[in-house]
Design an enzyme around this catalytic site. Structure first.
Site, PDB file in Angstrom:
ATOM      1  N   HIS A 137      -1.028  -7.151  16.046  1.00  0.00           N
ATOM      2  CA  HIS A 137      -0.795  -7.257  14.605  1.00  0.00           C
ATOM      3  C   HIS A 137       0.583  -7.803  14.249  1.00  0.00           C
ATOM      4  O   HIS A 137       0.867  -8.037  13.085  1.00  0.00           O
ATOM      5  CB  HIS A 137      -0.996  -5.899  13.919  1.00  0.00           C
TER       6      HIS A 137
HETATM    7  C1  UD1 Z   1       3.340  -2.722   8.971  1.00  0.00           C
HETATM    8  C2  UD1 Z   1       4.749  -2.522   9.539  1.00  0.00           C
HETATM    9  C3  UD1 Z   1       4.714  -2.620  11.063  1.00  0.00           C
HETATM   10  C4  UD1 Z   1       3.673  -1.678  11.625  1.00  0.00           C
HETATM   11  C5  UD1 Z   1       2.331  -1.992  10.991  1.00  0.00           C
HETATM   12  C6  UD1 Z   1       1.233  -1.103  11.494  1.00  0.00           C
HETATM   13  C7  UD1 Z   1       6.587  -3.372   8.150  1.00  0.00           C
HETATM   14  C8  UD1 Z   1       7.593  -4.426   8.029  1.00  0.00           C
HETATM   15  N1  UD1 Z   1       5.651  -3.562   9.080  1.00  0.00           N
HETATM   16  O1  UD1 Z   1       2.944  -4.042   9.269  1.00  0.00           O
HETATM   17  O2  UD1 Z   1       5.979  -2.247  11.562  1.00  0.00           O
HETATM   18  O3  UD1 Z   1       3.617  -1.824  13.017  1.00  0.00           O
HETATM   19  O4  UD1 Z   1       2.460  -1.791   9.571  1.00  0.00           O
HETATM   20  O5  UD1 Z   1       0.009  -1.466  10.930  1.00  0.00           O
HETATM   21  O6  UD1 Z   1       6.652  -2.391   7.452  1.00  0.00           O
HETATM   22  N2  UD1 Z   1      -3.225  -4.914   4.455  1.00  0.00           N
HETATM   23  C9  UD1 Z   1      -4.497  -4.548   4.101  1.00  0.00           C
HETATM   24  N3  UD1 Z   1      -4.736  -3.217   3.913  1.00  0.00           N
HETATM   25  C10 UD1 Z   1      -3.790  -2.268   4.039  1.00  0.00           C
HETATM   26  C11 UD1 Z   1      -2.495  -2.671   4.385  1.00  0.00           C
HETATM   27  C12 UD1 Z   1      -2.221  -3.995   4.601  1.00  0.00           C
HETATM   28  O7  UD1 Z   1      -5.385  -5.365   3.979  1.00  0.00           O
HETATM   29  O8  UD1 Z   1      -4.085  -1.074   3.861  1.00  0.00           O
HETATM   30  C13 UD1 Z   1      -2.956  -6.353   4.697  1.00  0.00           C
HETATM   31  C14 UD1 Z   1      -2.383  -7.048   3.491  1.00  0.00           C
HETATM   32  O9  UD1 Z   1      -2.865  -8.353   3.470  1.00  0.00           O
HETATM   33  C15 UD1 Z   1      -0.910  -7.069   3.774  1.00  0.00           C
HETATM   34  C16 UD1 Z   1      -0.889  -7.220   5.295  1.00  0.00           C
HETATM   35  O10 UD1 Z   1      -2.004  -6.458   5.743  1.00  0.00           O
HETATM   36  O11 UD1 Z   1      -0.242  -8.099   3.117  1.00  0.00           O
HETATM   37  C17 UD1 Z   1       0.366  -6.723   5.945  1.00  0.00           C
HETATM   38  O12 UD1 Z   1       0.605  -5.362   5.570  1.00  0.00           O
HETATM   39  P1  UD1 Z   1       2.111  -4.780   5.609  1.00  0.00           P
HETATM   40  O13 UD1 Z   1       2.111  -3.336   5.281  1.00  0.00           O
HETATM   41  O14 UD1 Z   1       2.983  -5.641   4.788  1.00  0.00           O
HETATM   42  O15 UD1 Z   1       2.551  -5.016   7.103  1.00  0.00           O
HETATM   43  P2  UD1 Z   1       1.784  -4.740   8.473  1.00  0.00           P
HETATM   44  O16 UD1 Z   1       1.511  -6.024   9.136  1.00  0.00           O
HETATM   45  O17 UD1 Z   1       0.637  -3.774   8.274  1.00  0.00           O
END
Ligand code: UD1
Length: 359
Positions: free
Chosen positions: A207
């Site tokens: 991820h």
């Molecule tokens: C975040 C953390 C990372 C952790 C990871 C675990 C930061 C900078 N990164 O990354 O350290 O290892 O979580 O999963 O805080 N999305 C969904 N549903 C959700 C959440 C996210 O669809 O419930 C999608 C959205 O398109 C979003 C993308 O995932 O923009 C990224 O989510 P985000 O929380 O920004 O970062 P992660 O890649 O999940």
């Protein structure tokens, strides 16, 4: 004494579960102790959040900030604005943040600027890679924190080198392992996904933006994985970010590579604990596999958790497809490192944290 405990994203939930339980237990002798759980809403999908609350039996959060997704600045600022209101209304004595996600840093900055003491659980981890958003979050959070709870002695040394006074640093072990200890039996009693046999499959998770947002890197990794899947079936629970990139690039299930939706905590722990090996770019999974004694190939060029390579089962393989194939095949051919579990990864870390805080 009022404590606000913050959780925001999937890897936070297994860390806050035992801390919340330990703090609640301390209320028998400290009736003045008030603990509030704040969910920032950084992760919000059922599979990324509520399923974890259910599996880990975490009570519903007292407050949900509903910050959601966005660019780093957007997400961080949404959490900060909403959390400032909570701190203003609740006036906590301590804010506890865990891990290294955007919510961790956002709440640490907000609390500190309001004169509230901050405790950071999982302090001192360093990848020395400033292109990782998490490294920036770790550095900012640690330099603001009044109490720094670490998982191992390498993290303590990192903090001391950065000038953190020794009396602020407490090596307590690993709260994520507390949760593994508590849940392993339940997890292993769940059936494996159909077609999989104990010890005869591998697990893949990806991820990190540096791996899944870059088409060439993703193609390289999946090329290597496809070769490995000719030897052993591979289950690949895909994070929403990864799933979107796979779909965009036209990847689908191969005959021995099963791309699935994200697993919740118990089925995933049950899966990993009965696997032959794990390939991952996650941080927490490097620690869980070390505790479980399962070989782990980390698809990154650095790790903030070097103890898992020094004493555990973790091997940093990077993203070069030839190297990934070579190490994976040697594990499948029987190569096994002698490994052990780091000091204080014993299921009692959250109790040490609660004791330090209430004292
Ligand atoms: C975040 C953390 C990372 C952790 C990871 C675990 C930061 C900078 N990164 O990354 O350290 O290892 O979580 O999963 O805080 N999305 C969904 N549903 C959700 C959440 C996210 O669809 O419930 C999608 C959205 O398109 C979003 C993308 O995932 O923009 C990224 O989510 P985000 O929380 O920004 O970062 P992660 O890649 O999940």
């Amino acid at each position: 004494m009022k404590i606000v405990l913050v959780a925001g994203a999937r890897p936070n939930f297994m860390k806050v579960a035992p801390i919340l339980a330990a703090l609640h237990a301390r209320r028998q002798t400290r009736p003045d102790l008030c603990v509030l759980l704040v969910h920032t809403g950084q992760h919000y999908d059922q599979a990324m959040s509520q399923d974890f609350f259910d599996d880990l039996r975490i009570p519903p959060p007292d407050i949900n900030l509903c910050a959601g997704s966005g660019s780093h600045a957007e997400q961080t600022s949404k959490v900060m604005v909403a959390f400032e209101k909570v701190c203003d209304a609740e006036k906590p004595d301590w804010v506890i943040v865990v891990g290294d996600v955007n919510s961790t840093m956002a709440c640490a900055i907000t609390a500190k600027k309001m004169g509230i003491r901050v405790a950071h659980v999982e302090a001192g981890l360093r990848s020395r890679d400033m292109s990782m958003p998490e490294e920036i979050n770790r550095l900012c959070t640690d330099c603001l924190s009044d109490l720094l709870f670490t998982t191992d002695t390498i993290a303590c040394e990192n903090l001391k080198r950065e000038g953190v006074p020794e009396e602020k640093i407490h090596m307590v072990g690993n709260t994520m392992i507390d949760t593994v200890v508590r849940c392993l039996e339940r997890a292993r009693s769940l059936p494996l996904p159909s077609g999989l046999e104990n010890g005869r499959f591998a697990v893949l998770t990806l991820h990190r933006p540096s791996n899944v947002d870059n088409h060439e890197t993703l193609a390289d990794i999946l090329g290597a994985v496809s070769t490995i899947s000719e030897r052993i079936p591979i289950v690949f629970p895909a994070h929403p970010r990864t799933a979107a990139n796979l779909a965009q690039n036209g990847y689908s299930n191969g005959s021995h590579l099963q791309v699935t939706k994200p697993f919740s905590y118990l089925p995933f722990l049950g899966l990993v604990s009965r696997s032959r090996m794990v390939l991952t770019d996650s941080g927490g999974i490097q620690e869980e596999t070390t505790f479980l004694g399962i070989p782990c190939l980390t698809l990154r060029s650095n790790t903030e958790r070097p103890v898992t390579c020094q004493v555990g089962t973790n091997i940093l393989v990077g993203t070069d497809p030839a190297r990934i194939r070579e190490v994976a095949l040697s594990v499948l051919n029987g190569f096994r490192r002698r490994s052990s579990v780091p000091d204080k990864w014993d299921g009692h870390s959250a109790e040490r944290i609660a004791d330090t805080l209430v004292q």
